[in-house]
Design an enzyme around this catalytic site. Structure first.
Site, PDB file in Angstrom:
ATOM      1  CG  HIS A 138     -18.053 -23.828 -11.811  1.00 43.60           C
ATOM      2  ND1 HIS A 138     -17.080 -23.596 -12.748  1.00 43.60           N
ATOM      3  CD2 HIS A 138     -18.586 -22.611 -11.520  1.00 43.60           C
ATOM      4  CE1 HIS A 138     -17.014 -22.314 -13.024  1.00 43.60           C
ATOM      5  NE2 HIS A 138     -17.918 -21.684 -12.293  1.00 43.60           N
ATOM      6  CB  CYS A 146     -17.649 -19.684  -9.552  1.00 44.91           C
ATOM      7  SG  CYS A 146     -19.403 -19.314  -9.812  1.00 44.91           S
TER       8      CYS A 146
END
Length: 227
Positions: A138, A146
Site C-alpha cells: 500500500h 505490510c
C-alpha cells in the site's frame, strides 16, 4: 457479493482519507501508457512483481511475448521487522513467500492510499501454523507488517495491476524474498534459522531467473514446489 478488503489501522499512524480512484486513473494512466509504448510493452498485459527486503525494492515485470520484461524498479518506502518470514499475528513482520493477487484483493478505498492484499497466510503459511491478516502492499509509507510505498509509487503500481486484471489476467503473482537470492548471498546465511526455508525460496527465484516466467507454485509436504 463483493468483499472490500480494508486495512487494519494501528496507532500511532494517522492516515489520510481515501482518494478518488477515478481521478487517480485519469491522471496516471496517460503517462503510464506512454512509458509502456516507449518500452515496447503492451499496457494491460499480464504483470508480475518481486519484492526484496534487504535491497528495499519492488520490481514490476510485464509480459512481452513468451517472457516477462522488467518495466520499473520501485524503492520500498517502509517495511516491518527483520529478514525472515511472518510467523504470527501482531509480530509486525513483513511476509516472505509466493502470493497470488486476484481482482477481489484490490482495495481502491484503502486508508493507506490504495492497497492490494497479498493473501497471507497462503497454503504454505497456513500449513506451517503462521497467522496474520491484512498483509498489504500500500501507500502512505507506514508499515505494521505490510510493504509500504510512497503514494506516487502505489498509484502507478495499482493502476497498472488493475489494467492487467481488467484485460483478463485472473491474478498476478507477488514473490517476496529476504534478499536477492544469489548463490553467494545465500551462502552467507548457512547456519541461520531460516537457511532451509530460504533455500526453498531460492528454487522459485531461480525458476524465474532461468526462464523469465514466474513458475506455478504448489505446496507439498511443507515445502513450496515449482512447476
Amino acid at each position: 457479493m463483493t468483499v472490500i478488503l480494508r486495512d487494519r489501522i494501528d496507532p500511532p499512524f494517522i492516515t489520510a482519507p481515501p482518494r478518488d480512484i477515478n481521478e487517480i486513473r485519469a491522471r496516471v494512466t496517460p503517462q503510464l501508457q506512454a512509458e509502456f509504448a516507449e518500452a515496447g510493452l503492451t499496457y494491460g498485459a499480464p504483470v508480475f512483481m518481486r519484492i526484496f527486503k534487504e535491497e528495499r525494492v519492488l520490481e514490476f515485470w510485464v509480459q512481452n511475448g513468451h517472457q516477462f520484461e522488467l518495466f520499473k524498479t520501485y524503492g520500498i518506502c517502509n517495511y516491518s521487522g527483520a529478514l525472515g518470514p511472518k510467523l504470527r499475528e501482531g509480530d509486525w513482520q513483513s511476509p516472505e513467500g509466493f502470493y497470488f493477487v486476484p481482482p477481489g484483493a484490490m482495495n481502491p478505498n484503502s486508508s493507506y492510499h490504495l492497497s492490494f492484499n497479498l493473501g497471507f497466510p497462503n497454503r504454505f503459511d497456513h500449513d506451517a501454523g503462521r497467522t496474520g491478516s491484512f498483509l498489504m502492499v500500500h501507500g502512505d509509507c507506514v508499515s505494521v507488517g505490510c510493504y509500504a510505498m510512497t503514494d506516487a509509487q502505489i498509484e502507478e503500481i495499482y493502476v497498472i495491476a488493475e489494467a492487467a486484471h481488467t484485460n483478463g489476467q485472473p491474478f498476478f503473482r507477488v514473490h517476496a524474498f529476504p534478499f536477492r537470492m544469489t548463490d553467494d548471498r545465500l551462502m552467507k546465511e548457512q547456519g541461520t534459522m531460516w537457511y532451509a526455508f530460504w533455500q526453498n525460496l531460492k528454487q522459485g527465484y531461480d525458476a524465474f531467473e532461468n526462464t523469465r516466467n514466474p513458475p506455478d507454485v504448489t505446496v507439498e509436504d511443507g515445502r513450496y514446489v515449482f512447476g
